[in-house]
Design a protein around this motif. Structure first.
Motif, PDB file in Angstrom:
ATOM      1  N   TYR A   1       0.850  -0.891  -0.283  1.00 29.34           N
ATOM      2  CA  TYR A   1      -0.175  -0.135  -0.031  1.00 29.34           C
ATOM      3  C   TYR A   1       0.902   1.462   0.346  1.00 29.34           C
ATOM      4  O   TYR A   1       0.286   2.217  -0.516  1.00 29.34           O
ATOM      5  CB  TYR A   1      -0.809  -0.132   1.228  1.00 29.34           C
ATOM      6  N   HIS A   2       1.851   1.422   0.842  1.00 26.23           N
ATOM      7  CA  HIS A   2       2.852   2.127   1.171  1.00 26.23           C
ATOM      8  C   HIS A   2       3.836   2.676  -0.501  1.00 26.23           C
ATOM      9  O   HIS A   2       3.421   4.003  -1.212  1.00 26.23           O
ATOM     10  CB  HIS A   2       3.776   1.650   1.754  1.00 26.23           C
ATOM     11  N   THR A   3       3.539   1.597  -1.015  1.00 23.98           N
ATOM     12  CA  THR A   3       4.702   2.110  -2.606  1.00 23.98           C
ATOM     13  C   THR A   3       3.657   2.656  -3.516  1.00 23.98           C
ATOM     14  O   THR A   3       3.728   3.291  -4.018  1.00 23.98           O
ATOM     15  CB  THR A   3       5.390   1.241  -3.115  1.00 23.98           C
ATOM     16  N   LEU A   4       2.317   1.908  -3.724  1.00 24.88           N
ATOM     17  CA  LEU A   4       1.236   1.667  -4.838  1.00 24.88           C
ATOM     18  C   LEU A   4       0.249   3.807  -4.038  1.00 24.88           C
ATOM     19  O   LEU A   4       0.608   4.105  -5.029  1.00 24.88           O
ATOM     20  CB  LEU A   4      -0.044   0.971  -4.682  1.00 24.88           C
ATOM     21  N   ILE A   5       0.223   4.187  -3.044  1.00 29.26           N
ATOM     22  CA  ILE A   5       0.154   5.474  -2.900  1.00 29.26           C
ATOM     23  C   ILE A   5       1.341   6.099  -2.944  1.00 29.26           C
ATOM     24  O   ILE A   5       0.719   7.607  -3.881  1.00 29.26           O
ATOM     25  CB  ILE A   5      -0.227   5.818  -0.848  1.00 29.26           C
ATOM     26  N   GLU A   6       2.456   6.109  -2.691  1.00 36.15           N
ATOM     27  CA  GLU A   6       3.414   6.861  -3.238  1.00 36.15           C
ATOM     28  C   GLU A   6       2.694   7.365  -4.694  1.00 36.15           C
ATOM     29  O   GLU A   6       3.427   8.466  -5.988  1.00 36.15           O
ATOM     30  CB  GLU A   6       4.502   6.218  -3.439  1.00 36.15           C
ATOM     31  N   ILE A   7       3.003   6.163  -5.502  1.00 34.68           N
ATOM     32  CA  ILE A   7       2.664   5.985  -7.255  1.00 34.68           C
ATOM     33  C   ILE A   7       1.546   6.731  -7.229  1.00 34.68           C
ATOM     34  O   ILE A   7       1.758   7.742  -8.411  1.00 34.68           O
ATOM     35  CB  ILE A   7       2.564   4.379  -7.449  1.00 34.68           C
ATOM     36  N   ILE A   8       0.634   7.520  -6.943  1.00 33.22           N
ATOM     37  CA  ILE A   8      -0.762   7.420  -7.334  1.00 33.22           C
ATOM     38  C   ILE A   8      -0.511   9.126  -6.750  1.00 33.22           C
ATOM     39  O   ILE A   8      -0.432   9.859  -8.207  1.00 33.22           O
ATOM     40  CB  ILE A   8      -1.590   6.777  -6.444  1.00 33.22           C
ATOM     41  N   ILE A   9       0.525   9.625  -6.119  1.00 31.49           N
ATOM     42  CA  ILE A   9       0.244  10.883  -5.412  1.00 31.49           C
ATOM     43  C   ILE A   9       1.026  11.047  -5.982  1.00 31.49           C
ATOM     44  O   ILE A   9       1.509  12.503  -6.756  1.00 31.49           O
ATOM     45  CB  ILE A   9       0.712  10.984  -3.830  1.00 31.49           C
ATOM     46  N   LYS A  10       2.171  10.750  -6.994  1.00 28.15           N
ATOM     47  CA  LYS A  10       2.770  11.725  -8.363  1.00 28.15           C
ATOM     48  C   LYS A  10       2.303  11.524  -8.846  1.00 28.15           C
ATOM     49  O   LYS A  10       3.040  12.309  -9.688  1.00 28.15           O
ATOM     50  CB  LYS A  10       4.188   9.822  -8.255  1.00 28.15           C
ATOM     51  N   HIS A  11       1.156  10.686  -9.096  1.00 31.37           N
ATOM     52  CA  HIS A  11       1.068  10.859 -10.822  1.00 31.37           C
ATOM     53  C   HIS A  11      -0.227  12.032 -10.664  1.00 31.37           C
ATOM     54  O   HIS A  11      -0.792  12.063 -11.440  1.00 31.37           O
ATOM     55  CB  HIS A  11       0.476   9.773 -11.080  1.00 31.37           C
ATOM     56  N   LEU A  12      -1.119  12.684  -9.358  1.00 32.77           N
ATOM     57  CA  LEU A  12      -1.654  12.852  -9.271  1.00 32.77           C
ATOM     58  C   LEU A  12      -1.172  14.904  -9.785  1.00 32.77           C
ATOM     59  O   LEU A  12      -0.105  14.891  -9.647  1.00 32.77           O
ATOM     60  CB  LEU A  12      -2.426  13.636  -8.153  1.00 32.77           C
ATOM     61  N   PRO A  13      -2.458  15.304 -10.184  1.00 31.01           N
ATOM     62  CA  PRO A  13      -1.578  17.325 -10.659  1.00 31.01           C
ATOM     63  C   PRO A  13      -1.782  17.621  -9.272  1.00 31.01           C
ATOM     64  O   PRO A  13      -2.074  17.920  -7.828  1.00 31.01           O
ATOM     65  CB  PRO A  13      -2.722  17.457 -11.541  1.00 31.01           C
ATOM     66  N   ALA A  14      -0.739  18.607  -9.440  1.00 26.17           N
ATOM     67  CA  ALA A  14      -0.169  19.395  -7.811  1.00 26.17           C
ATOM     68  C   ALA A  14      -1.706  20.519  -7.610  1.00 26.17           C
ATOM     69  O   ALA A  14      -1.635  20.539  -6.542  1.00 26.17           O
ATOM     70  CB  ALA A  14       0.954  20.510  -8.718  1.00 26.17           C
ATOM     71  N   ALA A  15      -2.668  20.233  -8.527  1.00 19.71           N
ATOM     72  CA  ALA A  15      -4.104  20.914  -8.162  1.00 19.71           C
ATOM     73  C   ALA A  15      -4.686  20.205  -7.116  1.00 19.71           C
ATOM     74  O   ALA A  15      -5.488  21.117  -6.056  1.00 19.71           O
ATOM     75  CB  ALA A  15      -4.685  22.051  -9.525  1.00 19.71           C
ATOM     76  N   ALA A  16      -4.847  19.287  -6.883  1.00 14.27           N
ATOM     77  CA  ALA A  16      -5.508  17.643  -6.569  1.00 14.27           C
ATOM     78  C   ALA A  16      -4.888  17.523  -5.397  1.00 14.27           C
ATOM     79  O   ALA A  16      -5.489  17.533  -4.726  1.00 14.27           O
ATOM     80  CB  ALA A  16      -5.686  16.992  -7.053  1.00 14.27           C
ATOM     81  N   LEU A  17      -3.721  17.872  -5.287  1.00 17.11           N
ATOM     82  CA  LEU A  17      -2.476  18.014  -3.350  1.00 17.11           C
ATOM     83  C   LEU A  17      -3.135  19.168  -2.796  1.00 17.11           C
ATOM     84  O   LEU A  17      -2.319  18.784  -2.034  1.00 17.11           O
ATOM     85  CB  LEU A  17      -1.394  17.914  -3.982  1.00 17.11           C
ATOM     86  N   GLN A  18      -4.017  20.184  -2.949  1.00 20.49           N
ATOM     87  CA  GLN A  18      -3.721  21.642  -2.102  1.00 20.49           C
ATOM     88  C   GLN A  18      -5.176  21.662  -1.990  1.00 20.49           C
ATOM     89  O   GLN A  18      -6.207  21.172  -2.102  1.00 20.49           O
ATOM     90  CB  GLN A  18      -4.131  22.885  -2.851  1.00 20.49           C
TER      91      GLN A  18
END
Length: 100
Positions: free
Chosen positions: A83-100
């Motif tokens: 899960y840790h690895t897969l979550i990191e991969i997902i976050i890296k592929h999200l647009p920056a605006a989605a993380l705000q």
């Protein structure tokens, strides 16, 4: 040694048994009668039998310690699907605006 036996006469011999990943995480050699989706681990910790004779032969070979368990390959695979690895991969592929 752990086994994941299914009926050999099943029309579709495909499956993705989470049991197999649990067994591998416990460093248990696994013999199965279904195509698991973990083909990269075939003969490295997972062994596939297409019929009863092959299944029993593999069990016998495992008991006699004739089958390989590649800890490095298994651990690398398990890490890649954690899960840790897969979550990191997902976050890296999200647009920056989605993380705000």
């Amino acid at each position: 040694l752990c086994i994941v036996p299914y009926n050999f006469d099943m029309e579709s011999k495909k499956g993705s048994s989470i049991k197999i990943l649990n067994y591998l995480a416990q460093n248990k050699l696994t013999i199965t009668s279904i195509k698991t989706g973990f083909e990269s681990l075939l003969n490295k910790g997972i062994y596939f039998a297409g019929n009863e004779k092959e299944f029993l032969d593999l069990i016998n070979r495992a008991i006699n310690r004739e089958l390989d368990f590649n800890n490095t390959e298994i651990n690398n695979y398990l890490k890649s699907v954690s899960y840790h690895t897969l979550i990191e991969i997902i976050i890296k592929h999200l647009p920056a605006a989605a993380l705000q």
